[in-house]
Write a protein that holds these residues in place. Sequence first.
Motif, PDB file in Angstrom:
ATOM      1  N   ASP A   1       0.834  -1.197   0.000  1.00  0.00           N
ATOM      2  CA  ASP A   1       0.000   0.000   0.000  1.00  0.00           C
ATOM      3  C   ASP A   1       0.875   1.256   0.000  1.00  0.00           C
ATOM      4  OD1 ASP A   1      -2.913   0.929   0.389  1.00  0.00           O
ATOM      5  OD2 ASP A   1      -1.802   2.110   1.861  1.00  0.00           O
TER       6      ASP A   1
ATOM      7  N   LEU B   1      -5.984  -2.895  -1.582  1.00  0.00           N
ATOM      8  CA  LEU B   1      -4.992  -2.191  -2.399  1.00  0.00           C
ATOM      9  C   LEU B   1      -5.617  -1.456  -3.585  1.00  0.00           C
ATOM     10  CD1 LEU B   1      -2.052  -4.782  -2.436  1.00  0.00           C
ATOM     11  CD2 LEU B   1      -2.361  -2.799  -0.934  1.00  0.00           C
TER      12      LEU B   1
ATOM     13  N   LEU C   1      -4.531   1.044   7.355  1.00  0.00           N
ATOM     14  CA  LEU C   1      -4.213   1.715   6.089  1.00  0.00           C
ATOM     15  C   LEU C   1      -5.056   2.967   5.892  1.00  0.00           C
ATOM     16  CD1 LEU C   1      -3.503  -1.294   3.737  1.00  0.00           C
ATOM     17  CD2 LEU C   1      -1.910   0.174   4.953  1.00  0.00           C
TER      18      LEU C   1
END
Lengths: 271, 92
Positions: free
Chosen positions: A153, A201, B26
């Motif tokens: 990422d 992703l 993330l």
Amino acid sequence: MAKVLVVTSGKGGVGKTTSTAALGAALAQMGEKVVVVDFDVGLRNLDLVLGAERRVVFDLINVVQGVAKLSQALIRDKRLENLWLLPASQTRDKDALTEEGVGSIIAELRTRFDWILCDSPAGIERGATLAMRYADEAVIVTNPEVSSVRDSDRIIGMLDSKTEKAEKGRRVEKHVLITRYDAARASRGEMISIEDILEILATPLLGIIPESQDVLRASNVGSPVTLNNAASAPARAYTDATRRLMGETVPMMVPTERKGLMDRLLGRRAA
Amino acid sequence: MMNLLRLFSGRDASAPVARERLQILLAHERGLRGQPDLLGLLRAEILTAVSRHVTLDPDKVIVRMDRGKHVSTLEVDIEVPNGFERSLAAAG
């Protein structure tokens, strides 16, 4: 029109060099003129995986510094006449690579080859940013494992901001290549799923390479897995991935346990 | 298909935990990307502000961020030399 493709990952040990060698060899087998460039200064290994370690005389840094001409540093593969290697330096300081130097080498390679595959070092430092700097396309090698996905990422973020293309407002075409996929662990729910990786992703899938002894065996003898045992599961997966790079539509095969059993029945020692 | 497999794989399946942890992490890391180093900036400005009044050892200024699910906390730990109150009184 030549294409520059960086094989990158952030994390080490996920299979960048193996994948560069396999994709490079498969492209050459399809008739493309290919050079694989090792950017891992100080820790080169692409020469070893390709079985060319004893033929390295000059390297990338020699060319950048003008010590050798590009044609002197390029090593032609003994099995595939369309495949060439530009090795990294084993001894020199990685700071010897400059953006301008790499840029001029890439520009020269573009005139001679159809594909320029840049094998990135691990990490997000200079070597990795230089390897991706002039890329048109990127293969992000990812293992189905949390730390690898996180690093991928990060690398995707860099591909979208630190490459020449990105700075000019264009996009590097990105593909995720999942390697070391273990069907048995996947079926037990112990491995993050491919769907989850792709969703996280947000990048299209180039291929799924199963974990396999064939990969290790190929690197032991210094031969890309697509050449060493073309019928093996990882070789077929790399060949499919390569065809997708060439723009073909190839159905995606998710490695299954049954395939492993079939391989055993056929006398191959798969995964 | 994968969801089906997951159903049958029982409660020990760790893959969904991996996905969830990654998604949370993330989402956060992407937010930080491209921004200047916020903690470094805060630390430098706090150091400048306090140093105007008290002599500080720059290494004794610690700025830490802790992220919770709903609220995050910013912890600022400044070690001041003894006699700090006196210098404040003198300044006042």
